[in-house]
Write an enzyme that holds these catalytic residues in place. Structure first.
Site: not given
Ligand code: 5GP
Length: 143
Positions: A102, A104
């Protein structure tokens, strides 16, 4: 490292858990981050199974970045953002917590620091920002 299709974003893709969707095409889905670090914080994911930058097919990366650009433009227009931060984390050591690739897309406002990670957002505010971004996309602001 292998792809585990029990991750949260794979469940969102399959419609098993809800998400506030802002954009979808054949290859890519974009939805609001539930713990936004700024108003309008979105996540862009490929529909293809990929863990992160290290294993993703180049076409999936290209498709996601093209959508990130559309969303960046739409968010700037919709929310009056002054800039955009684009982030991608790969593997736990790189800051990754959800193991489906993903990006951001985070709208930024002059003089305002990013909020802390891991803080649940206000769902009404998230939905309202999503609505504004969707409307901007529909009116052509993403092009
Ligand atoms: P990363 O893996 O890049 O550190 O971040 C994962 C992102 O996913 C975080 O910003 C977190 O807030 C978001 N996130 C985690 N669980 C969920 C979810 O169930 N739904 C959504 N829409 N975002 C999520």
């Amino acid at each position: 490292m292998t792809y585990d299709d029990d991750n949260i974003f794979a469940k969102i893709l399959r419609g098993e858990i809800p998400a506030t969707r802002v954009y979808e095409d054949e290859d890519v889905l974009a939805f609001m981050d539930i713990m936004p670090r700024a108003p309008g914080h979105m996540l862009v994911i490929p529909k293809a199974a990929a863990r992160n930058l290290l294993d993703a097919p180049p076409e999936a990366l290209a498709a996601c970045v093209a959508v990130a650009q559309k969303l960046a433009r739409a968010a700037k227009a919709a929310l009056g953002a002054d800039g955009i931060t684009l982030q991608q984390f790969s593997e736990a050591a790189g800051g990754q917590e959800v193991f489906h690739l993903h990006f951001h897309v985070i709208p930024r406002f002059a003089g305002v620091a990013l909020g802390r990670p891991g803080v649940m957002g206000d769902m009404e505010e998230i939905a309202a920002n999503a609505e504004k971004i969707r409307a901007a996309l529909e009116s052509g602001a993403g092009a």
